[in-house]
Design an enzyme around this catalytic site. Structure first.
Site, PDB file in Angstrom:
ATOM      1  N   VAL A   1       0.526  -1.262  -0.113  1.00  0.00           N
ATOM      2  CA  VAL A   1      -0.411   0.196   0.074  1.00  0.00           C
ATOM      3  C   VAL A   1       0.724   1.257  -0.267  1.00  0.00           C
ATOM      4  CG1 VAL A   1      -0.629   0.438   2.455  1.00  0.00           C
ATOM      5  CG2 VAL A   1      -1.798   1.253   1.375  1.00  0.00           C
TER       6      VAL A   1
ATOM      7  N   GLY B   1       3.253   2.210  -2.143  1.00  0.00           N
ATOM      8  CA  GLY B   1       4.427   2.008  -2.909  1.00  0.00           C
ATOM      9  C   GLY B   1       2.923   2.680  -3.833  1.00  0.00           C
TER      10      GLY B   1
ATOM     11  N   SER C   1      10.519  -4.694  -6.494  1.00  0.00           N
ATOM     12  CA  SER C   1       9.598  -4.375  -7.728  1.00  0.00           C
ATOM     13  C   SER C   1      10.648  -3.741  -9.059  1.00  0.00           C
ATOM     14  CB  SER C   1       8.445  -2.937  -8.135  1.00  0.00           C
ATOM     15  OG  SER C   1       8.787  -1.898  -7.565  1.00  0.00           O
TER      16      SER C   1
ATOM     17  N   THR D   1       3.364  -8.545 -14.518  1.00  0.00           N
ATOM     18  CA  THR D   1       3.804  -8.260 -15.541  1.00  0.00           C
ATOM     19  C   THR D   1       4.122  -8.276 -16.685  1.00  0.00           C
ATOM     20  OG1 THR D   1       6.234  -6.913 -15.229  1.00  0.00           O
ATOM     21  CG2 THR D   1       5.960  -9.077 -13.991  1.00  0.00           C
TER      22      THR D   1
ATOM     23  N   GLU E   1       7.116  -7.793 -18.037  1.00  0.00           N
ATOM     24  CA  GLU E   1       8.713  -8.341 -17.389  1.00  0.00           C
ATOM     25  C   GLU E   1       8.301 -10.077 -17.663  1.00  0.00           C
ATOM     26  OE1 GLU E   1      11.983  -7.257 -16.939  1.00  0.00           O
ATOM     27  OE2 GLU E   1      10.726  -5.600 -18.112  1.00  0.00           O
TER      28      GLU E   1
ATOM     29  N   TYR F   1      14.378 -10.972 -11.572  1.00  0.00           N
ATOM     30  CA  TYR F   1      11.915 -10.214 -10.807  1.00  0.00           C
ATOM     31  C   TYR F   1      11.513 -10.995 -11.987  1.00  0.00           C
ATOM     32  CZ  TYR F   1       8.759  -6.986 -11.387  1.00  0.00           C
ATOM     33  OH  TYR F   1       7.200  -6.507 -11.007  1.00  0.00           O
TER      34      TYR F   1
ATOM     35  N   LYS G   1       8.055 -13.916 -10.770  1.00  0.00           N
ATOM     36  CA  LYS G   1       6.618 -13.285 -11.775  1.00  0.00           C
ATOM     37  C   LYS G   1       6.339 -14.318 -11.772  1.00  0.00           C
ATOM     38  CE  LYS G   1       6.023  -8.613  -9.446  1.00  0.00           C
ATOM     39  NZ  LYS G   1       4.410  -9.085  -8.858  1.00  0.00           N
TER      40      LYS G   1
ATOM     41  N   HIS H   1       4.039   0.729 -16.203  1.00  0.00           N
ATOM     42  CA  HIS H   1       3.040   3.013 -15.635  1.00  0.00           C
ATOM     43  C   HIS H   1       2.835   2.968 -14.607  1.00  0.00           C
ATOM     44  CE1 HIS H   1       2.000  -0.881 -13.066  1.00  0.00           C
ATOM     45  NE2 HIS H   1       1.050  -0.193 -12.209  1.00  0.00           N
TER      46      HIS H   1
HETATM   47  P1  NAP Z   1       6.591  -0.088  -5.589  1.00  0.00           P
HETATM   48  O1  NAP Z   1       6.285   0.893  -5.827  1.00  0.00           O
HETATM   49  O2  NAP Z   1       8.028  -0.372  -5.984  1.00  0.00           O
HETATM   50  O3  NAP Z   1       5.494  -0.260  -4.646  1.00  0.00           O
HETATM   51  C1  NAP Z   1       6.106  -1.890  -4.105  1.00  0.00           C
HETATM   52  C2  NAP Z   1       4.961  -2.250  -2.529  1.00  0.00           C
HETATM   53  O4  NAP Z   1       5.552  -3.698  -2.180  1.00  0.00           O
HETATM   54  C3  NAP Z   1       5.860  -1.232  -1.487  1.00  0.00           C
HETATM   55  O5  NAP Z   1       4.556  -0.896  -0.715  1.00  0.00           O
HETATM   56  C4  NAP Z   1       6.804  -1.819  -1.213  1.00  0.00           C
HETATM   57  O6  NAP Z   1       7.288  -1.150   0.508  1.00  0.00           O
HETATM   58  C5  NAP Z   1       5.816  -2.944  -0.557  1.00  0.00           C
HETATM   59  N1  NAP Z   1       7.581  -4.431  -0.601  1.00  0.00           N
HETATM   60  C6  NAP Z   1       8.208  -4.606  -0.744  1.00  0.00           C
HETATM   61  N2  NAP Z   1       8.762  -5.852  -0.733  1.00  0.00           N
HETATM   62  C7  NAP Z   1       8.029  -6.382   0.156  1.00  0.00           C
HETATM   63  C8  NAP Z   1       7.188  -7.611   1.512  1.00  0.00           C
HETATM   64  N3  NAP Z   1       8.558  -8.335   1.345  1.00  0.00           N
HETATM   65  N4  NAP Z   1       6.505  -7.379   1.960  1.00  0.00           N
HETATM   66  C9  NAP Z   1       5.311  -6.647   2.151  1.00  0.00           C
HETATM   67  N5  NAP Z   1       6.098  -5.125   1.408  1.00  0.00           N
HETATM   68  C10 NAP Z   1       6.729  -4.796   0.680  1.00  0.00           C
HETATM   69  O7  NAP Z   1       5.574  -0.956  -7.074  1.00  0.00           O
HETATM   70  P2  NAP Z   1       4.479  -0.675  -7.898  1.00  0.00           P
HETATM   71  O8  NAP Z   1       5.056   0.649  -9.193  1.00  0.00           O
HETATM   72  O9  NAP Z   1       3.622   0.529  -7.285  1.00  0.00           O
HETATM   73  O10 NAP Z   1       3.968  -2.039  -8.293  1.00  0.00           O
HETATM   74  C11 NAP Z   1       3.109  -2.198  -7.827  1.00  0.00           C
HETATM   75  C12 NAP Z   1       2.607  -4.230  -8.008  1.00  0.00           C
HETATM   76  O11 NAP Z   1       2.611  -4.452  -9.543  1.00  0.00           O
HETATM   77  C13 NAP Z   1       4.836  -4.415  -7.723  1.00  0.00           C
HETATM   78  O12 NAP Z   1       4.008  -6.339  -7.189  1.00  0.00           O
HETATM   79  C14 NAP Z   1       4.983  -4.688  -8.918  1.00  0.00           C
HETATM   80  O13 NAP Z   1       6.414  -5.485  -9.436  1.00  0.00           O
HETATM   81  C15 NAP Z   1       4.245  -4.443  -9.950  1.00  0.00           C
HETATM   82  N6  NAP Z   1       4.519  -3.960 -11.546  1.00  0.00           N
HETATM   83  C16 NAP Z   1       4.535  -2.819 -11.386  1.00  0.00           C
HETATM   84  C17 NAP Z   1       4.420  -2.114 -13.179  1.00  0.00           C
HETATM   85  C18 NAP Z   1       4.546  -0.948 -12.971  1.00  0.00           C
HETATM   86  O14 NAP Z   1       4.740  -0.615 -13.981  1.00  0.00           O
HETATM   87  N7  NAP Z   1       4.550  -0.185 -12.104  1.00  0.00           N
HETATM   88  C19 NAP Z   1       4.111  -3.027 -13.620  1.00  0.00           C
HETATM   89  C20 NAP Z   1       4.226  -4.502 -13.664  1.00  0.00           C
HETATM   90  C21 NAP Z   1       3.683  -5.167 -12.473  1.00  0.00           C
HETATM   91  P3  NAP Z   1       8.128  -0.329   0.741  1.00  0.00           P
HETATM   92  O15 NAP Z   1       7.319   0.886   0.521  1.00  0.00           O
HETATM   93  O16 NAP Z   1       8.443  -0.444   2.097  1.00  0.00           O
HETATM   94  O17 NAP Z   1       9.214   0.170  -0.233  1.00  0.00           O
HETATM   95  O1  G4F Z   2      12.222   1.644 -15.279  1.00  0.00           O
HETATM   96  P1  G4F Z   2      12.784   0.508 -15.761  1.00  0.00           P
HETATM   97  O2  G4F Z   2      13.588   0.462 -14.353  1.00  0.00           O
HETATM   98  O3  G4F Z   2      11.919  -0.801 -15.608  1.00  0.00           O
HETATM   99  P2  G4F Z   2      11.405  -1.921 -16.399  1.00  0.00           P
HETATM  100  O4  G4F Z   2      12.874  -2.748 -16.179  1.00  0.00           O
HETATM  101  O5  G4F Z   2      11.053  -1.634 -17.443  1.00  0.00           O
HETATM  102  O6  G4F Z   2      10.214  -2.360 -14.751  1.00  0.00           O
HETATM  103  C1  G4F Z   2       9.246  -1.867 -14.679  1.00  0.00           C
HETATM  104  O7  G4F Z   2       8.495  -2.110 -15.552  1.00  0.00           O
HETATM  105  C2  G4F Z   2       7.787  -3.763 -15.271  1.00  0.00           C
HETATM  106  C3  G4F Z   2       6.341  -3.557 -16.185  1.00  0.00           C
HETATM  107  O8  G4F Z   2       7.314  -4.333 -17.365  1.00  0.00           O
HETATM  108  C4  G4F Z   2       7.587  -3.981 -13.907  1.00  0.00           C
HETATM  109  F1  G4F Z   2       7.475  -5.131 -13.496  1.00  0.00           F
HETATM  110  C5  G4F Z   2       8.790  -3.560 -12.865  1.00  0.00           C
HETATM  111  O9  G4F Z   2       7.970  -3.948 -11.728  1.00  0.00           O
HETATM  112  C6  G4F Z   2       8.999  -2.429 -12.992  1.00  0.00           C
HETATM  113  O10 G4F Z   2       8.441  -1.341 -12.801  1.00  0.00           O
HETATM  114  O11 G4F Z   2      13.589   0.518 -17.092  1.00  0.00           O
HETATM  115  C7  G4F Z   2      12.687   0.643 -17.876  1.00  0.00           C
HETATM  116  C8  G4F Z   2      13.900   0.164 -19.199  1.00  0.00           C
HETATM  117  C9  G4F Z   2      15.183  -0.246 -18.783  1.00  0.00           C
HETATM  118  O12 G4F Z   2      15.656  -1.434 -20.256  1.00  0.00           O
HETATM  119  C10 G4F Z   2      15.900  -0.308 -18.215  1.00  0.00           C
HETATM  120  O13 G4F Z   2      17.121  -0.953 -19.185  1.00  0.00           O
HETATM  121  O14 G4F Z   2      14.793   1.923 -19.177  1.00  0.00           O
HETATM  122  C11 G4F Z   2      15.869   1.181 -19.200  1.00  0.00           C
HETATM  123  N1  G4F Z   2      17.047   1.610 -18.747  1.00  0.00           N
HETATM  124  C12 G4F Z   2      18.383   2.701 -19.072  1.00  0.00           C
HETATM  125  N2  G4F Z   2      18.888   3.667 -18.035  1.00  0.00           N
HETATM  126  C13 G4F Z   2      16.919   2.694 -17.076  1.00  0.00           C
HETATM  127  C14 G4F Z   2      18.281   3.225 -16.956  1.00  0.00           C
HETATM  128  N3  G4F Z   2      16.400   2.189 -15.586  1.00  0.00           N
HETATM  129  C15 G4F Z   2      16.551   2.274 -14.994  1.00  0.00           C
HETATM  130  N4  G4F Z   2      15.840   2.075 -13.848  1.00  0.00           N
HETATM  131  N5  G4F Z   2      17.571   3.735 -14.912  1.00  0.00           N
HETATM  132  C16 G4F Z   2      18.920   4.589 -15.701  1.00  0.00           C
HETATM  133  O15 G4F Z   2      19.484   4.569 -15.304  1.00  0.00           O
END
Ligand code: NAP
Ligand code: G4F
Length: 385
Positions: free
Chosen positions: A10, A12, A90, A133, A135, A157, A161, A187
């Site tokens: 919550v 996050g 994540s 995801t 991923e 990761y 997943k 997103h």
């Molecule tokens: P986020 O901002 O990194 O939030 C992750 C949350 O999980 C935070 O509240 C974190 O707590 C908590 N957490 C981490 N490890 C935990 C553990 N061991 N036990 C309990 N809580 C834990 O991620 P998000 O972007 O909101 O994404 C939400 C979910 O969707 C994640 O599962 C992510 O993998 C998945 N997802 C995200 C995307 C994306 O693009 N954002 C896309 C596809 C799937 P802290 O605040 O204490 O760190």
């Molecule tokens: O923003 P990113 O770290 O996101 P990534 O790896 O796509 O993962 C996110 O999206 C997933 C959904 O497809 C989630 F499941 C996951 O939890 C997370 O939210 O990186 C995006 C791209 C990658 O190709 C990375 O190699 O950006 C490239 N990149 C280039 N320079 C970088 C950087 N990424 C990060 N974080 N930092 C850099 O400096």
């Protein structure tokens, strides 16, 4: 009778938006937060309610997905109608540094929730959303990716997943749990974690424009992502759990953009034109033009002379640092969300331009605040992760 939801993760990005959304719908929302040596609830502080008031609709529990007893206890206490399992380590790059922990939290953590619901006899009552995801597609086997595209994860990761995805399907088929996967593509939002690429770029643009940062160091800027707005995507999570039958859905915009283009669009949103040249680690991004009217409107007249001087004397604003490269990369993601659009009626409001506008407006505001603090004689910090 109001419904009860439990949101893991919550604190996050998605957890915070979803909690706000469900509270507006009249839900009682329980959330799991981790114990930390500092407060870690900034994203939900506006929802916080004093534990001493009689009737609360937003309740936080300490917990961790790596602790079965804790997960079971929290679920037993709140007897949720809906569980949104959003908790995860994540960050894809960090998962290469912490593979075992990632498997435990992101993979087995999901099993702990499913098994707790089953053993507590909550199968007829509780619906479960699993944050799956894009991923999972990793080394993509099909373009665009649909619910039927085979998976090929490319990081610890992604592999963790993958287990979570299939164990969710298995509990649905084996025990009749109302358990669904949302296969969400990337997103973002103004409250996106600062080390994900879009937020890193949005923050850096604001800092460079305000003269607080010299250069933006990036990893692989050729990869492509399908980026949407988190505010749209949490609505899809809600819709998935309102269906009579559990199922799995791709949630995506259907538009893919390279990191390079995202940098250009983000700087352009404040009137700065970036041109790239060179290859691989030698690639650089230079500022080649300034739309003065737009820069003045977005950043402010006080900063225009400095950015013009910068363009003349030191135009390189983006460089590549191989430390940000990943051992295995996901080169291309683009999702086909036809199923979600037809069956759920899910329609996103934001396009990429709207997303960038929202993020840059917020980060410019944030960095201006930092500038005022600094000008007031207080210390501010630089984070370049
Ligand atoms: P986020 O901002 O990194 O939030 C992750 C949350 O999980 C935070 O509240 C974190 O707590 C908590 N957490 C981490 N490890 C935990 C553990 N061991 N036990 C309990 N809580 C834990 O991620 P998000 O972007 O909101 O994404 C939400 C979910 O969707 C994640 O599962 C992510 O993998 C998945 N997802 C995200 C995307 C994306 O693009 N954002 C896309 C596809 C799937 P802290 O605040 O204490 O760190
Ligand atoms: O923003 P990113 O770290 O996101 P990534 O790896 O796509 O993962 C996110 O999206 C997933 C959904 O497809 C989630 F499941 C996951 O939890 C997370 O939210 O990186 C995006 C791209 C990658 O190709 C990375 O190699 O950006 C490239 N990149 C280039 N320079 C970088 C950087 N990424 C990060 N974080 N930092 C850099 O400096």
């Amino acid at each position: 009778m109001s419904k009860t939801a439990l949101i893991t993760g919550v604190t996050g990005q998605d957890g915070a938006y979803l909690a706000e959304y469900l509270l507006k719908k009249g839900y009682v929302v329980h959330g799991i937060k981790r114990r930390s040596s500092l407060f870690n609830t900034e994203r939900v502080d506006h929802l916080y309610q004093d534990p001493h008031v009689d009737k609360r609709d937003f309740i936080l529990h300490y917990g961790d997905l790596t602790d079965s007893m804790n997960v079971t206890k929290v679920i037993q206490e709140c007897q949720p109608d809906e569980i949104y399992n959003l908790a995860a380590m994540s960050h894809v790059k960090v998962s290469f540094d912490t593979p075992e922990y990632t498997a435990n939290a992101d993979g087995i953590g999901t099993l702990r929730i499913l098994e707790a619901v089953r053993l507590l006899g909550l199968t007829p009552k509780t619906r479960i959303y699993q944050a799956s995801t894009s991923e999972l597609y990793g080394l993509v086997q099909e373009v665009p990716q649909t619910e039927k595209t085979p998976f090929y994860p490319r990081s610890p990761y992604g592999v963790a997943k993958l287990y979570a995805y299939w164990i969710t399907v298995n509990y649905r088929e084996a025990y009749g749990l109302h358990a669904s996967n949302g296969i969400l593509f990337n997103h973002e939002s103004p409250i996106r974690g600062e080390t994900f690429v879009t937020r890193k770029i949005s923050r850096a643009m604001a800092r460079i424009a305000l003269g607080m940062q010299d250069c933006l160091y990036m990893g692989n800027i050729s990869s492509r992502r399908d980026w949407g707005h988190a505010k749209d995507y949490i609505k899809a999570m809600y819709l998935i759990l309102q269906q009579d039958k559990p199922d799995d859905y791709v949630i995506a915009t259907g538009v893919t953009t390279s990191i390079r283009e995202f940098i250009q669009k983000t700087f352009a949103a404040a009137g700065m034109e970036i041109m790239f040249s060179g290859e691989k680690e030698d690639e650089i991004g230079r500022i080649v033009n300034i739309d003065e009217a737009l820069f003045n409107e977005k950043i402010g007249k006080d900063y225009i002379d400095a950015i013009k001087a910068r363009m003349k004397n030191n135009p390189v604003m983006v460089k590549v640092d191989r430390n940000y490269y990943r051992p295995t990369e996901v080169d291309l993601l683009i999702g086909d969300s036809t199923k979600a659009r037809t069956k759920l009626g899910w329609i996103p409001k934001y396009d990429l331009k709207g997303l960038i506008e929202d993020m840059t407006t917020s980060d410019i505001h944030l960095m201006k605040k930092e500038t005022h603090i600094k000008n007031g004689g207080f210390r501010t910090f630089n984070y370049f992760e």
